[in-house]
Write a protein that holds these residues in place. Structure first.
Motif, mmCIF file in Angstrom:
data_model
loop_
_atom_site.group_PDB
_atom_site.id
_atom_site.type_symbol
_atom_site.label_atom_id
_atom_site.label_comp_id
_atom_site.label_asym_id
_atom_site.label_seq_id
_atom_site.Cartn_x
_atom_site.Cartn_y
_atom_site.Cartn_z
ATOM 1 N N LEU A 103 -13.883 1.304 2.719
ATOM 2 C CA LEU A 103 -13.016 1.912 1.721
ATOM 3 C C LEU A 103 -13.874 2.782 0.815
ATOM 4 O O LEU A 103 -14.925 2.347 0.348
ATOM 5 N N VAL A 104 -13.457 4.028 0.585
ATOM 6 C CA VAL A 104 -14.144 4.906 -0.368
ATOM 7 C C VAL A 104 -13.130 5.319 -1.430
ATOM 8 O O VAL A 104 -12.040 5.791 -1.100
ATOM 9 N N HIS A 127 -10.051 3.720 4.955
ATOM 10 C CA HIS A 127 -9.135 4.126 3.896
ATOM 11 C C HIS A 127 -9.873 4.943 2.845
ATOM 12 O O HIS A 127 -11.028 4.650 2.511
ATOM 13 N N LEU A 128 -9.181 5.950 2.318
ATOM 14 C CA LEU A 128 -9.672 6.762 1.212
ATOM 15 C C LEU A 128 -8.702 6.632 0.045
ATOM 16 O O LEU A 128 -7.483 6.635 0.244
ATOM 17 N N ILE A 225 -7.959 13.069 8.916
ATOM 18 C CA ILE A 225 -6.893 12.186 9.403
ATOM 19 C C ILE A 225 -7.008 10.761 8.864
ATOM 20 O O ILE A 225 -6.113 9.944 9.084
ATOM 21 N N THR A 226 -8.088 10.433 8.181
ATOM 22 C CA THR A 226 -8.233 9.098 7.605
ATOM 23 C C THR A 226 -7.098 8.830 6.620
ATOM 24 O O THR A 226 -6.802 9.680 5.778
ATOM 25 N N PRO A 227 -6.436 7.689 6.717
ATOM 26 C CA PRO A 227 -5.372 7.378 5.756
ATOM 27 C C PRO A 227 -5.870 7.475 4.320
ATOM 28 O O PRO A 227 -6.936 6.934 3.979
ATOM 29 N N ALA A 228 -5.125 8.185 3.487
ATOM 30 C CA ALA A 228 -5.560 8.444 2.114
ATOM 31 C C ALA A 228 -4.442 8.145 1.136
ATOM 32 O O ALA A 228 -3.270 8.449 1.391
ATOM 33 N N LEU A 229 -4.826 7.550 0.016
ATOM 34 C CA LEU A 229 -3.896 7.290 -1.081
ATOM 35 C C LEU A 229 -4.346 8.096 -2.286
ATOM 36 O O LEU A 229 -5.489 7.968 -2.748
ATOM 37 N N PHE A 230 -3.462 8.921 -2.809
ATOM 38 C CA PHE A 230 -3.704 9.632 -4.062
ATOM 39 C C PHE A 230 -3.011 8.872 -5.179
ATOM 40 O O PHE A 230 -1.809 8.592 -5.097
ATOM 41 N N ALA A 249 0.390 16.459 0.469
ATOM 42 C CA ALA A 249 1.306 17.081 1.428
ATOM 43 C C ALA A 249 0.557 17.811 2.529
ATOM 44 O O ALA A 249 1.084 17.970 3.640
ATOM 45 N N THR A 250 -0.665 18.232 2.244
ATOM 46 C CA THR A 250 -1.466 18.977 3.217
ATOM 47 C C THR A 250 -2.095 18.068 4.257
ATOM 48 O O THR A 250 -2.277 18.465 5.416
ATOM 49 N N MET A 251 -2.428 16.844 3.859
ATOM 50 C CA MET A 251 -3.122 15.921 4.767
ATOM 51 C C MET A 251 -2.120 15.151 5.622
ATOM 52 O O MET A 251 -1.038 14.801 5.162
ATOM 53 N N PRO A 252 -2.476 14.872 6.877
ATOM 54 C CA PRO A 252 -1.509 14.270 7.801
ATOM 55 C C PRO A 252 -1.180 12.807 7.527
ATOM 56 O O PRO A 252 -0.109 12.337 7.906
ATOM 57 N N ASN A 253 -2.103 12.066 6.876
ATOM 58 C CA ASN A 253 -1.878 10.633 6.666
ATOM 59 C C ASN A 253 -2.129 10.249 5.207
ATOM 60 O O ASN A 253 -2.866 9.311 4.911
ATOM 61 N N ALA A 254 -1.502 11.002 4.308
ATOM 62 C CA ALA A 254 -1.728 10.775 2.884
ATOM 63 C C ALA A 254 -0.425 10.516 2.157
ATOM 64 O O ALA A 254 0.641 10.991 2.565
ATOM 65 N N LYS A 255 -0.523 9.755 1.076
ATOM 66 C CA LYS A 255 0.634 9.539 0.213
ATOM 67 C C LYS A 255 0.175 9.551 -1.232
ATOM 68 O O LYS A 255 -1.018 9.382 -1.536
#
Length: 285
Positions: A103-104, A127-128, A225-230, A249-255
């Protein structure tokens, strides 16, 4: 050496150590057990910024918090603060120390470093988490004027001394943070007041700002593509929520999760809420 470390009353001082990894002498704090979690603070801060959040994370992770190049108690050469270099040097440090971040988590400019690490592909976190990520250059006149000013200031070896001597008041720090929508208690404010009394820290912050460029990273976001949480504070006066909305919205696996009533230092203002969002993201609950 003890003289290279923070003072005894600095947050997390009991787990502080200095780790040489060329071209830096890194100040790192490592605590807890479990999968590795790497924490990257923002420009002008230090690893102390994570102290409250670490208390929530170190029961499930081995938490690694470091001072970015030139910040806090990390000693760094001039000219080594570009985004790509910072990320590469952190990856080298992790390889040297045998750290494998699962996790980073990055705050503000540290959020950009977090994403750049994923873009470079030298670390392989699952996860990011980007907290109030500073992913946009200044607009308008500030877009060209501020970087030029920062570069001029960074090149003057007397700048850090002049700024650090002239900025000692906790009230001044309160004013700066208030403009970013953040309210901290007196203890939290005192840590930043002490940091900006350090000439090396001010020089390091200016050097980072002078060399900062996000164009390449922003173009690469769709390929991360790493799952990311903002996580973003609704009241952030330094980085608009719109910046996080666009990146997610730009990244494929982000919320994106927006925290009502919170400013730029979400992880310091509401550590339990931020920790809860991270736990739900990592565990999928």
């Amino acid at each position: 050496m003890k003289g290279d470390l923070p003072p005894d009353d600095w947050p997390g001082r009991s787990v502080s150590r200095i780790v040489p990894s060329k071209p830096h002498r890194w100040h790192v704090q490592v605590t807890g057990k479990g999968p590795d979690a790497l924490l990257l603070h923002g420009a002008g801060a230090s690893s102390h910024s994570w102290a409250a959040l670490i208390g929530h994370l170190n029961t499930s992770h081995r938490v690694i918090a470091l001072d970015l190049p030139g910040h806090g108690w990390t000693r760094s050469p001039r000219g080594r603060a570009r985004l790509g270099d910072v990320a590469a040097d952190i990856a080298n440090l992790c390889a040297q120390e045998g750290w494998a971040p699962d996790l980073v988590i990055g705050h503000s400019a540290g959020g950009a470093v977090c994403l750049e690490l994923a873009r470079q592909g030298r670390l392989h976190p699952r996860h990011l988490v980007i907290v109030n990520g500073a992913l946009e250059n200044f607009r308008g006149a500030a877009g060209w004027l501020f970087p030029v000013m920062a570069k001029m200031l960074a090149l003057n070896p007397l700048t850090g001394l002049l700024i650090s001597q002239g900025t000692r008041s906790t009230q001044q720090v309160r004013s700066i943070l208030s403009s970013a929508g953040t309210e901290l208690d007196e203890i939290g404010l005192s840590h930043y007041a002490r940091l900006i009394q350090r000439r090396a820290h001010v020089d390091g912050t200016l050097a980072m700002m002078a060399q900062w460029s996000l164009e390449d990273l922003n173009r690469a976001l769709p390929q991360i593509i790493t799952p990311a949480l903002f996580i973003h504070g609704e009241k952030d006066g330094a980085v608009a929520v719109r910046v996080a909305e666009t990146a997610a919205a730009t990244m494929p696996n982000a919320k994106l999760v927006v925290l009502p009533g919170i400013g730029h230092l979400s992880h310091e203002e509401a550590p339990a809420r931020v920790a809860g969002e991270i736990d739900r993201f990592v565990t999928g609950s």
